[in-house]
Write a protein that holds these residues in place. Structure first.
Motif, PDB file in Angstrom:
ATOM      1  N   GLU A 148     -25.073  14.048   6.957  1.00  0.00           N
ATOM      2  CA  GLU A 148     -24.014  14.752   7.692  1.00  0.00           C
ATOM      3  C   GLU A 148     -24.325  16.244   7.794  1.00  0.00           C
ATOM      4  OE1 GLU A 148     -19.159  15.458   7.505  1.00  0.00           O
ATOM      5  OE2 GLU A 148     -20.185  14.371   5.894  1.00  0.00           O
ATOM      6  N   ASP A 149     -24.723  16.850   6.681  1.00  0.00           N
ATOM      7  CA  ASP A 149     -25.077  18.276   6.683  1.00  0.00           C
ATOM      8  C   ASP A 149     -26.322  18.527   7.532  1.00  0.00           C
ATOM      9  OD1 ASP A 149     -22.949  18.743   5.019  1.00  0.00           O
ATOM     10  OD2 ASP A 149     -24.150  18.847   3.171  1.00  0.00           O
ATOM     11  N   GLY A 150     -27.286  17.589   7.451  1.00  0.00           N
ATOM     12  CA  GLY A 150     -28.501  17.732   8.235  1.00  0.00           C
ATOM     13  C   GLY A 150     -28.249  17.642   9.728  1.00  0.00           C
ATOM     14  N   GLN A 151     -27.300  16.802  10.121  1.00  0.00           N
ATOM     15  CA  GLN A 151     -26.929  16.702  11.535  1.00  0.00           C
ATOM     16  C   GLN A 151     -26.251  17.983  11.998  1.00  0.00           C
ATOM     17  OE1 GLN A 151     -24.556  13.123  11.704  1.00  0.00           O
ATOM     18  NE2 GLN A 151     -26.333  11.802  12.101  1.00  0.00           N
ATOM     19  N   THR A 157     -31.085  13.532  13.935  1.00  0.00           N
ATOM     20  CA  THR A 157     -30.492  13.017  15.161  1.00  0.00           C
ATOM     21  C   THR A 157     -29.023  12.653  14.937  1.00  0.00           C
ATOM     22  OG1 THR A 157     -30.627  11.282  16.838  1.00  0.00           O
ATOM     23  CG2 THR A 157     -31.248  10.677  14.605  1.00  0.00           C
ATOM     24  N   ASP A 158     -28.228  12.837  15.993  1.00  0.00           N
ATOM     25  CA  ASP A 158     -26.820  12.478  15.889  1.00  0.00           C
ATOM     26  C   ASP A 158     -26.505  11.193  16.657  1.00  0.00           C
ATOM     27  OD1 ASP A 158     -27.102  13.375  18.449  1.00  0.00           O
ATOM     28  OD2 ASP A 158     -25.664  15.031  18.284  1.00  0.00           O
ATOM     29  N   LYS A 159     -27.549  10.460  17.045  1.00  0.00           N
ATOM     30  CA  LYS A 159     -27.294   9.185  17.734  1.00  0.00           C
ATOM     31  C   LYS A 159     -26.897   8.095  16.744  1.00  0.00           C
ATOM     32  CE  LYS A 159     -32.127   7.564  18.002  1.00  0.00           C
ATOM     33  NZ  LYS A 159     -33.199   7.136  18.926  1.00  0.00           N
ATOM     34  N   TYR A 160     -27.104   8.358  15.443  1.00  0.00           N
ATOM     35  CA  TYR A 160     -26.606   7.479  14.395  1.00  0.00           C
ATOM     36  C   TYR A 160     -25.565   8.248  13.586  1.00  0.00           C
ATOM     37  CZ  TYR A 160     -31.276   5.523  15.301  1.00  0.00           C
ATOM     38  OH  TYR A 160     -32.409   5.047  15.893  1.00  0.00           O
ATOM     39  N   SER A 161     -24.556   7.564  13.090  1.00  0.00           N
ATOM     40  CA  SER A 161     -23.599   8.208  12.196  1.00  0.00           C
ATOM     41  C   SER A 161     -24.272   8.454  10.843  1.00  0.00           C
ATOM     42  CB  SER A 161     -22.375   7.304  11.999  1.00  0.00           C
ATOM     43  OG  SER A 161     -22.733   6.145  11.256  1.00  0.00           O
ATOM     44  N   PRO A 162     -23.758   9.394  10.036  1.00  0.00           N
ATOM     45  CA  PRO A 162     -24.331   9.601   8.699  1.00  0.00           C
ATOM     46  C   PRO A 162     -24.360   8.308   7.876  1.00  0.00           C
ATOM     47  CG  PRO A 162     -22.880  11.410   9.238  1.00  0.00           C
ATOM     48  CD  PRO A 162     -22.708  10.387  10.334  1.00  0.00           C
ATOM     49  N   ASN A 164     -24.635   5.230   9.075  1.00  0.00           N
ATOM     50  CA  ASN A 164     -25.712   4.381   9.588  1.00  0.00           C
ATOM     51  C   ASN A 164     -27.080   4.905   9.175  1.00  0.00           C
ATOM     52  OD1 ASN A 164     -24.016   2.546  10.817  1.00  0.00           O
ATOM     53  ND2 ASN A 164     -24.072   3.555  12.815  1.00  0.00           N
ATOM     54  N   CYS A 165     -27.220   6.234   9.133  1.00  0.00           N
ATOM     55  CA  CYS A 165     -28.474   6.828   8.653  1.00  0.00           C
ATOM     56  C   CYS A 165     -28.728   6.431   7.202  1.00  0.00           C
ATOM     57  CB  CYS A 165     -28.425   8.357   8.768  1.00  0.00           C
ATOM     58  SG  CYS A 165     -28.576   9.003  10.436  1.00  0.00           S
ATOM     59  N   CYS A 166     -27.665   6.474   6.406  1.00  0.00           N
ATOM     60  CA  CYS A 166     -27.762   6.089   4.998  1.00  0.00           C
ATOM     61  C   CYS A 166     -28.172   4.627   4.874  1.00  0.00           C
ATOM     62  CB  CYS A 166     -26.431   6.345   4.310  1.00  0.00           C
ATOM     63  SG  CYS A 166     -26.336   5.759   2.609  1.00  0.00           S
ATOM     64  N   SER A 167     -27.512   3.753   5.630  1.00  0.00           N
ATOM     65  CA  SER A 167     -27.813   2.323   5.557  1.00  0.00           C
ATOM     66  C   SER A 167     -29.241   2.031   6.021  1.00  0.00           C
ATOM     67  CB  SER A 167     -26.820   1.534   6.415  1.00  0.00           C
ATOM     68  OG  SER A 167     -25.521   1.629   5.889  1.00  0.00           O
ATOM     69  N   LEU A 168     -29.670   2.723   7.081  1.00  0.00           N
ATOM     70  CA  LEU A 168     -31.027   2.514   7.588  1.00  0.00           C
ATOM     71  C   LEU A 168     -32.059   2.946   6.571  1.00  0.00           C
ATOM     72  CD1 LEU A 168     -32.999   1.801   9.838  1.00  0.00           C
ATOM     73  CD2 LEU A 168     -32.627   4.093  10.804  1.00  0.00           C
ATOM     74  N   LEU A 169     -31.845   4.110   5.969  1.00  0.00           N
ATOM     75  CA  LEU A 169     -32.794   4.607   4.975  1.00  0.00           C
ATOM     76  C   LEU A 169     -32.863   3.678   3.769  1.00  0.00           C
ATOM     77  CD1 LEU A 169     -34.705   6.912   4.132  1.00  0.00           C
ATOM     78  CD2 LEU A 169     -32.750   7.966   2.988  1.00  0.00           C
ATOM     79  N   PHE A 203     -35.346   9.811  11.797  1.00  0.00           N
ATOM     80  CA  PHE A 203     -34.102  10.557  11.616  1.00  0.00           C
ATOM     81  C   PHE A 203     -34.143  11.944  12.235  1.00  0.00           C
ATOM     82  CE2 PHE A 203     -34.695   7.602   8.115  1.00  0.00           C
ATOM     83  CZ  PHE A 203     -33.511   6.883   8.138  1.00  0.00           C
ATOM     84  N   SER A 204     -35.278  12.343  12.796  1.00  0.00           N
ATOM     85  CA  SER A 204     -35.426  13.701  13.320  1.00  0.00           C
ATOM     86  C   SER A 204     -34.649  13.899  14.621  1.00  0.00           C
ATOM     87  CB  SER A 204     -36.894  14.045  13.530  1.00  0.00           C
ATOM     88  OG  SER A 204     -37.439  13.255  14.573  1.00  0.00           O
TER      89      SER A 204
END
Length: 205
Positions: A148-151, A157-162, A164-169, A203-204
């Motif tokens: 969230e802070d990185g977005q 990227t903001d095409k995924y929610s924080p 979803n980014c967490c789950s993907l990672l 995630f970039s």
């Protein structure tokens, strides 16, 4: 020569840790429902009496492993995130490098991390006792705050929610920890580490 009180305490602690690690491996391999005290005792190479000296039942050893997994993985991730000096992307690369190297080189860490991720996705810890609450140090929340802070900073990227980014990672790390937990280790046949730059670029911005 009789052992001192301190020596006896070390022996007891080592025996308990042996049983905890055996339980960790059994839960990783069979899940909570599939695991039995008999499996843990067999894996630990101890008697049922010794198991019940430390734990009343399967649930009690499971809860202790949960606490260990949450604490260990949280501290690792937190230390890397809080120490960031070169921006969010570089912090992510450094964290991934550490985790993948640690998972590959330390079998117990592999099991603990796999255990944590599996609990998160499969919710095998949903069976709670009265008065239980979410642990204050929650690793997934730490990851989500990082993304969230990185977005907000324009690094991710903001095409995924924080979330979803967490789950993907975590799903990426889960795959690697699964390889080290369930497959036989062989340094010559399995020396590879994932492509950190490729993963980070997902995630970039």
């Amino acid at each position: 020569m009789p052992k001192t009180a301190r020596q006896l305490e070390k022996i007891k602690a080592a025996r308990k840790e042996q049983i905890v690690l055996a339980g960790l491996k059994v839960f990783c391999e069979k899940g909570y429902d599939g695991a039995k005290v008999d499996d843990i005792v067999k894996k630990a190479g101890c008697s049922h009496g010794l198991f019940y000296h430390y734990f009343r039942n399967k649930r009690e050893i499971f809860d202790e492993i949960v606490q260990n997994a949450d604490s260990d993985t949280y501290e690792v991730v937190s230390s890397h995130i809080s120490a960031q000096k070169d921006g969010y992307m570089e912090t992510l690369r450094n964290l991934l490098t550490y985790l993948f190297n640690k998972i590959y080189s330390n079998e117990n860490f592999s099991y603990y991390f796999f255990f944590f991720i599996t609990r998160r996705f499969l919710r095998v810890n949903a069976e709670t006792t009265p008065g239980d609450s979410e642990p204050k140090k929650h690793l997934s929340k730490l990851f989500m705050k990082f993304f969230e802070d990185g977005q907000k900073a324009g690094a991710f990227t903001d095409k995924y929610s924080p979330e979803n980014c967490c789950s993907l990672l975590l799903s990426i790390v889960q795959g690697y920890s699964l390889n080290n937990v369930l497959l036989p280790k062989n340094a010559e046949k399995n020396p590879f580490l994932p492509n950190i730059d490729f993963i980070a670029e997902v995630f970039s911005k």
